[in-house]
Design an enzyme around this catalytic site. Sequence first.
Site, PDB file in Angstrom:
ATOM      1  CB  SER A 163      -0.932   0.014   1.210  1.00  0.00           C
ATOM      2  OG  SER A 163      -0.185  -0.010   2.423  1.00  0.00           O
ATOM      3  CB  SER A 219      16.603  -7.969   5.977  1.00  0.00           C
ATOM      4  OG  SER A 219      17.264  -7.715   7.192  1.00  0.00           O
ATOM      5  CE1 TYR A 276      12.761  -2.066  11.003  1.00  0.00           C
ATOM      6  CE2 TYR A 276      14.974  -1.205  11.352  1.00  0.00           C
ATOM      7  CZ  TYR A 276      13.975  -1.643  10.502  1.00  0.00           C
ATOM      8  OH  TYR A 276      14.204  -1.680   9.147  1.00  0.00           O
ATOM      9  CE  LYS A 327      12.929  -5.097   8.941  1.00  0.00           C
ATOM     10  NZ  LYS A 327      12.065  -5.749   7.922  1.00  0.00           N
TER      11      LYS A 327
END
Length: 287
Positions: free
Chosen positions: A21, A141, A155, A159
Amino acid sequence: MIPFKRKSKAMTKVILVTGASSGIGKDAALQLIEEGYTVYGAARRVEKMKDLEEAGGRAIKMDVTSKEEVKNAVQQIMNEQGRIDVLFNNAGYAVYGAVETVDIEDAKRQFDVNIFGLANITKEVIPIMREQKSGKIINTSSMGGKIYTPYGAWYHATKHALEGWSDCLRLELKPFNINVVVIEPGGIKTEFGDVLYDPMVERSKGTPYEEVAVSIAQTTKQMYAEEGRLSPPSVISNLVSKAIKAKKPKTRYVAGKYAKPMMFIRKYLGDRVFDKVVMSTVKQNSN
């Protein structure tokens, strides 16, 4: 009567893009549509994918954390196309803030989207690709999967986890002719920054971390506002396209501002030097 024109094998590939989106996902979906692929864009905000449909793609409302929505989306594609050749796992976001100030429920949500949601859709697609004896799974990633930045603990944790998860998955699926590819973007101009800095500052208010959080937010806003400080999403879309076209894709592709130099410093110069480099920007903005 217009004669039927058979499409090439490359032109008939069916591709599912999550997080389509906005940002990298949308840009990649539009590019792949233009290149002639059959592209399904999936995201929670289906109203934001009208341009994909106008370009010739398909839009599916799907939250990767909902097993029911994931199953329904994959079933729809199979009903309409009978195959899925490429899964581009791009849905994700960032929770930033000092570990002490981030609520554990927010941290869990970060993992639910960036890791477990990604796993939901991947697990649903793997049996299809195994049956086909071919497929590509491309995971977004980040350079943040190899480096770290202040107040990005949750965060970066997702990853770093995705890097190891993808490596293991690559070994598991190689016997079935399924390639697993990791994309490691650097600084890309998307909505990422908007989602990042305001909640971080809000979490830090009245805490010992507020001054640094404000400095990080100011730095981030400057990067997103100034021309040329970040790369356009197209640099990643080009890598995705390259990986799809390659008979033997690389296990990892890197592109985008700061990615290669920052990863080099982290890998070859060590933690102490990297710590000084990454914190220098914060100190400059707090002075």
